[in-house]
Motif scaffolding. Structure first.
Motif, mmCIF file in Angstrom:
data_model
loop_
_atom_site.group_PDB
_atom_site.id
_atom_site.type_symbol
_atom_site.label_atom_id
_atom_site.label_comp_id
_atom_site.label_asym_id
_atom_site.label_seq_id
_atom_site.Cartn_x
_atom_site.Cartn_y
_atom_site.Cartn_z
ATOM 1 N N PRO A 218 -16.337 3.422 -5.535
ATOM 2 C CA PRO A 218 -14.874 3.577 -5.603
ATOM 3 C C PRO A 218 -14.226 2.841 -4.434
ATOM 4 O O PRO A 218 -14.769 2.795 -3.327
ATOM 5 C CB PRO A 218 -14.675 5.093 -5.491
ATOM 6 C CG PRO A 218 -15.976 5.694 -5.914
ATOM 7 C CD PRO A 218 -17.032 4.721 -5.475
ATOM 8 N N TYR A 219 -13.061 2.258 -4.687
ATOM 9 C CA TYR A 219 -12.392 1.500 -3.628
ATOM 10 C C TYR A 219 -10.912 1.810 -3.609
ATOM 11 O O TYR A 219 -10.358 2.396 -4.562
ATOM 12 C CB TYR A 219 -12.642 0.000 -3.787
ATOM 13 C CG TYR A 219 -12.154 -0.599 -5.090
ATOM 14 C CD1 TYR A 219 -10.850 -1.051 -5.226
ATOM 15 C CD2 TYR A 219 -13.007 -0.731 -6.181
ATOM 16 C CE1 TYR A 219 -10.402 -1.612 -6.411
ATOM 17 C CE2 TYR A 219 -12.576 -1.284 -7.369
ATOM 18 C CZ TYR A 219 -11.277 -1.726 -7.481
ATOM 19 O OH TYR A 219 -10.826 -2.269 -8.658
ATOM 20 N N ASP A 220 -10.257 1.399 -2.536
ATOM 21 C CA ASP A 220 -8.828 1.631 -2.378
ATOM 22 C C ASP A 220 -8.187 0.415 -1.709
ATOM 23 O O ASP A 220 -8.734 -0.699 -1.769
ATOM 24 C CB ASP A 220 -8.564 2.920 -1.593
ATOM 25 C CG ASP A 220 -9.238 2.914 -0.221
ATOM 26 O OD1 ASP A 220 -9.631 1.822 0.239
ATOM 27 O OD2 ASP A 220 -9.384 4.000 0.381
ATOM 28 N N GLN A 221 -7.037 0.630 -1.064
ATOM 29 C CA GLN A 221 -6.295 -0.483 -0.477
ATOM 30 C C GLN A 221 -7.057 -1.210 0.623
ATOM 31 O O GLN A 221 -6.723 -2.354 0.974
ATOM 32 C CB GLN A 221 -4.963 0.021 0.096
ATOM 33 C CG GLN A 221 -3.971 0.482 -0.965
ATOM 34 C CD GLN A 221 -4.000 1.990 -1.142
ATOM 35 O OE1 GLN A 221 -5.051 2.604 -0.959
ATOM 36 N NE2 GLN A 221 -2.870 2.575 -1.500
ATOM 37 N N LYS A 222 -8.094 -0.588 1.165
ATOM 38 C CA LYS A 222 -8.813 -1.206 2.281
ATOM 39 C C LYS A 222 -9.584 -2.458 1.879
ATOM 40 O O LYS A 222 -10.011 -3.223 2.747
ATOM 41 C CB LYS A 222 -9.761 -0.181 2.909
ATOM 42 C CG LYS A 222 -9.032 0.936 3.646
ATOM 43 C CD LYS A 222 -10.003 1.888 4.317
ATOM 44 C CE LYS A 222 -9.275 2.985 5.080
ATOM 45 N NZ LYS A 222 -10.216 3.926 5.751
ATOM 46 N N CYS B 220 -5.728 -6.886 -4.547
ATOM 47 C CA CYS B 220 -6.967 -7.173 -5.289
ATOM 48 C C CYS B 220 -7.339 -8.652 -5.382
ATOM 49 O O CYS B 220 -8.371 -8.969 -5.983
ATOM 50 C CB CYS B 220 -6.927 -6.586 -6.704
ATOM 51 S SG CYS B 220 -7.092 -4.792 -6.752
ATOM 52 N N HIS C 260 0.818 -1.206 0.000
ATOM 53 C CA HIS C 260 0.000 0.000 0.000
ATOM 54 C C HIS C 260 0.853 1.259 0.000
ATOM 55 O O HIS C 260 0.476 2.280 -0.597
ATOM 56 C CB HIS C 260 -0.941 -0.010 1.199
ATOM 57 C CG HIS C 260 -1.928 -1.137 1.158
ATOM 58 N ND1 HIS C 260 -2.735 -1.475 2.238
ATOM 59 C CD2 HIS C 260 -2.247 -2.021 0.174
ATOM 60 C CE1 HIS C 260 -3.502 -2.504 1.915
ATOM 61 N NE2 HIS C 260 -3.223 -2.856 0.666
ATOM 62 N N LEU D 147 -9.757 1.615 -12.098
ATOM 63 C CA LEU D 147 -10.091 0.437 -11.312
ATOM 64 C C LEU D 147 -11.269 -0.328 -11.918
ATOM 65 O O LEU D 147 -12.256 0.258 -12.348
ATOM 66 C CB LEU D 147 -10.412 0.850 -9.876
ATOM 67 C CG LEU D 147 -9.278 1.591 -9.149
ATOM 68 C CD1 LEU D 147 -9.721 1.979 -7.751
ATOM 69 C CD2 LEU D 147 -8.020 0.752 -9.104
ATOM 70 N N GLY E 297 1.589 2.231 -3.317
ATOM 71 C CA GLY E 297 0.404 2.569 -4.095
ATOM 72 C C GLY E 297 -0.242 1.385 -4.776
ATOM 73 O O GLY E 297 -1.027 1.556 -5.708
ATOM 74 N N GLN F 139 -3.303 2.247 -7.212
ATOM 75 C CA GLN F 139 -4.522 2.909 -6.753
ATOM 76 C C GLN F 139 -5.024 3.932 -7.754
ATOM 77 O O GLN F 139 -6.230 4.167 -7.869
ATOM 78 C CB GLN F 139 -4.280 3.573 -5.394
ATOM 79 C CG GLN F 139 -5.535 4.193 -4.787
ATOM 80 C CD GLN F 139 -5.281 4.781 -3.423
ATOM 81 O OE1 GLN F 139 -4.195 4.628 -2.869
ATOM 82 N NE2 GLN F 139 -6.274 5.460 -2.870
ATOM 83 N N ASP F 140 -4.106 4.558 -8.518
ATOM 84 C CA ASP F 140 -4.532 5.562 -9.484
ATOM 85 C C ASP F 140 -4.789 4.971 -10.865
ATOM 86 O O ASP F 140 -4.969 5.704 -11.839
ATOM 87 C CB ASP F 140 -3.498 6.684 -9.595
ATOM 88 C CG ASP F 140 -2.098 6.159 -9.898
ATOM 89 O OD1 ASP F 140 -1.940 4.931 -10.026
ATOM 90 O OD2 ASP F 140 -1.172 6.977 -9.987
ATOM 91 N N ILE G 220 -2.618 -2.068 -4.830
ATOM 92 C CA ILE G 220 -3.702 -2.843 -4.224
ATOM 93 C C ILE G 220 -3.561 -4.284 -4.699
ATOM 94 O O ILE G 220 -3.465 -4.533 -5.902
ATOM 95 C CB ILE G 220 -5.085 -2.295 -4.638
ATOM 96 C CG1 ILE G 220 -5.161 -0.782 -4.427
ATOM 97 C CG2 ILE G 220 -6.193 -2.991 -3.863
ATOM 98 C CD1 ILE G 220 -6.460 -0.164 -4.943
#
Length: 611
Positions: free
Chosen positions: A483-487, A432, A425, A464, A428, A460-461, A430
């Motif tokens: 929208p999602y991110d590393q979480k 997945c 993370h 996705l 940057g 992350q950028d 993920i």
């Protein structure tokens, strides 16, 4: 050539809208006039896709329409008329244009010009067609263009067509060299070194050569003014040396601009080499699209296959011995499909990046050793690890031995996984696709694990995708199209932990609507804000946010009522710190779900259990 002949040629070119040829002829007249006489006019390439209409000669007969052809073609007859186009190519009689084109095409060298109406289309000339008016050099070196290759096959007629022409001295290129004036190639625009002389000698031309009329001179002045910028960038005699000189003369402004473009390109792109191993003196496709796994066979002239490990959705895995180092390695053989190939290239890029920033191998991520292309398959060579968590848990339960995944060992495993995720993370990335199959044991005794399979990972950028993560480990925000991110990786890790401690999958691989029902029944309702913003919400919820399902047999809408349960009931663990830790990882709303670094500070990870 008489003045009347020149005027006839110019009238002909104007009448047929051949402004490029007309301008080139005028340039030639200016250039030759300072020598005191007119040399034979140079050839100019005119596309033969559409021929001008036949001209009426002085005796009333039509001129042969094959007088006007593309340069280098030996397919037309010499015009018998007294008036000939000075920009045509003279050839021998008796050759058929159609037949010759067919013959030349057999060798793949005959140039096919696109069809167009050259007489009526004033925009027929385009930059990519510049060779229409810059003919190739046939018999002599051309200092304006350098050596070039003709687009047509050289035939016997072509080789012999200029033998009877009178040889004249070429006082501009070499006063001592004899040149075939008719076949000598001249540029359509004057080199910039002649430009000043041409413009300054306009008056001398009128005095020395009365054949040029006042209109011709005025027209030429206008032509030279219009073409001034183009002539300043004409072809150099020595390409490399003049390129360096031109680069210096253009100044720091252009150089700085080019340098900034190169720097911007370097910031956006990077390069890595892919070694391709192939059989000598052989081409074509492999007989079998799947690479056969044969024990004791050698892959890539280096790796001896020792054992078949297993297969996944887009790869096979074998254990092999590296002939150079003698150590055991893992070979991941990617299936021969374009999408799988591209996805695996992404994995190589990410593994190279991850390993580069972890030279001491402290971040619990798979180590990449090698990669290459062999028998139409991409091969990824990595360190050889042990069983994955899913297989080992299954073996441990079925063997009836002492349970391996105690709370103490789970603490160690979770800490390593969180450190790996925190590292990814920070870069940057993920993952997945975190699941028990993608966490492998490195050492059973020391309880060391590593995270593998970055084939589905992304930055992350990146743009996705909505279709990430295996279904049983898919986060609610991904299912709802938010929208999602590393979480999302933290959600997957919570599902893994619950599965390891209980022995059963937390959210079985059912339809997504039933998976959501299990999530709601165990963890509570989904926030209304998430349901409103979700792109996929309408697939699972009504306008009143009730779960529904369409029965495929009856095609009727059926409402689903989630069955209430709890994490404690599923895991059969009453430890409050453990339940709090896993509840934090499985927070439905990602805004309240911790990052990996925050989860590492949870007190359960450092709680001392009695051994």
């Amino acid at each position: 050539m008489e003045s009347s002949d020149i005027e006839s040629v110019l009238n002909f070119l104007r009448k047929n809208h051949l402004s490029i040829s007309e301008s080139a002829l005028i340039d030639d007249l200016f250039e030759k006039s300072q020598l005191g006489h007119l040399l034979p006019l140079p050839p100019l390439k005119i596309p033969a896709g559409s021929r001008p209409p036949p001209l009426q000669t002085s005796d009333g007969n039509s001129s042969d329409d094959q007088d006007f052809v593309s340069l280098g073609s030996s397919t037309t007859d010499l015009c018998s008329s007294e008036f000939t186009n000075p920009y045509g190519i003279q050839t021998l009689k008796g050759a058929s244009s159609h037949a010759s084109s067919d013959r030349l095409s057999q060798f793949g060298t005959a140039r096919d010009y696109h069809e167009f109406d050259m007489q009526n289309d004033s925009t027929w000339y385009r930059e990519k067609d510049e060779d229409y008016c810059m003919p190739s050099s046939f018999d002599h070196f051309d200092p304006f263009t350098g050596p070039s290759e003709d687009k047509f096959v050289m035939t016997l007629e072509k080789e012999n067509q200029g033998k009877d022409f009178e040889l004249v001295f070429d006082p501009i290129l070499n006063p001592l060299e004899k040149a075939n004036g008719f076949d000598k190639v001249w540029p359509t625009t004057l080199c910039s070194s002649f430009e000043g002389d041409v413009l300054n000698e306009v008056n001398d031309i009128e005095e020395n050569n009365n054949s040029c009329s006042d209109n011709l001179v005025e027209h030429s002045k206008r032509t030279h003014d219009l073409q001034k910028k183009k002539r300043e960038k004409d072809v150099d005699f020595n390409l490399k040396s003049n390129y360096d000189a031109a680069k210096a003369e253009e100044g720091d402004g252009i150089a700085t601009n080019d340098e900034s473009l190169m720097n911007a390109n370097e910031d956006e792109y990077e390069v890595f080499d892919l070694r391709i191993i192939h059989r000598k003196n052989r081409t074509g496709f492999e007989e079998n699209k799947d690479l056969p796994i044969v024990l004791n066979s050698v892959i890539g002239s280096r790796y001896v296959v020792e054992e078949y490990v297993g297969s996944a959705a887009f790869s096979k895995v074998v254990q092999a011995r590296d002939l150079q180092t003698g150590i055991a390695v893992c070979l991941k053989i990617i299936k021969n499909e374009k999408d799988f190939f591209d996805q695996s290239l992404d994995e190589i890029k990410l593994l190279k990046l991850v390993n580069k920033h972890d030279p001491a191998d402290e971040r619990h991520i798979l180590r990449l050793y090698d990669y290459f292309y062999f028998h139409e398959h991409l091969i990824i060579v990595s360190e050889l690890l042990r069983a994955n968590l899913y297989e080992f848990q299954k073996f441990n339960r079925e063997s009836g031995g002492e349970p391996y995944f105690t709370l103490t060992r789970l603490q160690v495993i979770m800490r390593q996984c969180l450190e790996a995720l925190d590292y990814l993370h920070d870069l940057g990335i993920i993952h997945c696709d975190l699941k028990p199959e993608n966490i492998l044991i490195k050492s059973y005794s020391r309880c060391e694990v590593k995270v593998i399979d970055l084939g589905s990972s992304c930055f992350q950028d990146d743009r996705l995708s909505l279709y990430v993560q295996s279904r049983s480990y898919r986060a609610p925000e991904v299912i709802l199209g938010l929208p999602y991110d590393q979480k999302v990786d933290l959600w997957s890790l919570g599902c893994i932990l619950a599965e390891l401690v209980s022995g059963d999958v937390l959210f079985p691989n059912d339809e997504l609507v039933f998976l959501l029902a299990r999530v709601i029944g165990m963890l509570g309702p989904i926030d209304t804000d998430m349901l409103i913003r979700g792109q996929e919400t309408s697939k699972y919820f009504t306008n009143e946010f009730d779960l529904y399902h369409i029965n495929e047999e009856t095609n009727q809408v059926e409402y689903i009522t989630p069955q209430e349960t709890s994490l404690g009931e599923h895991t059969q663990v009453s430890d409050t710190l453990f339940i709090d830790f896993i509840t934090n990882l499985l927070e439905i709303n990602p805004k309240r779900r911790p990052m990996a670094r925050e989860a590492l500070r949870h007190p359960w990870l450092s709680f001392p259990y009695e051994t």
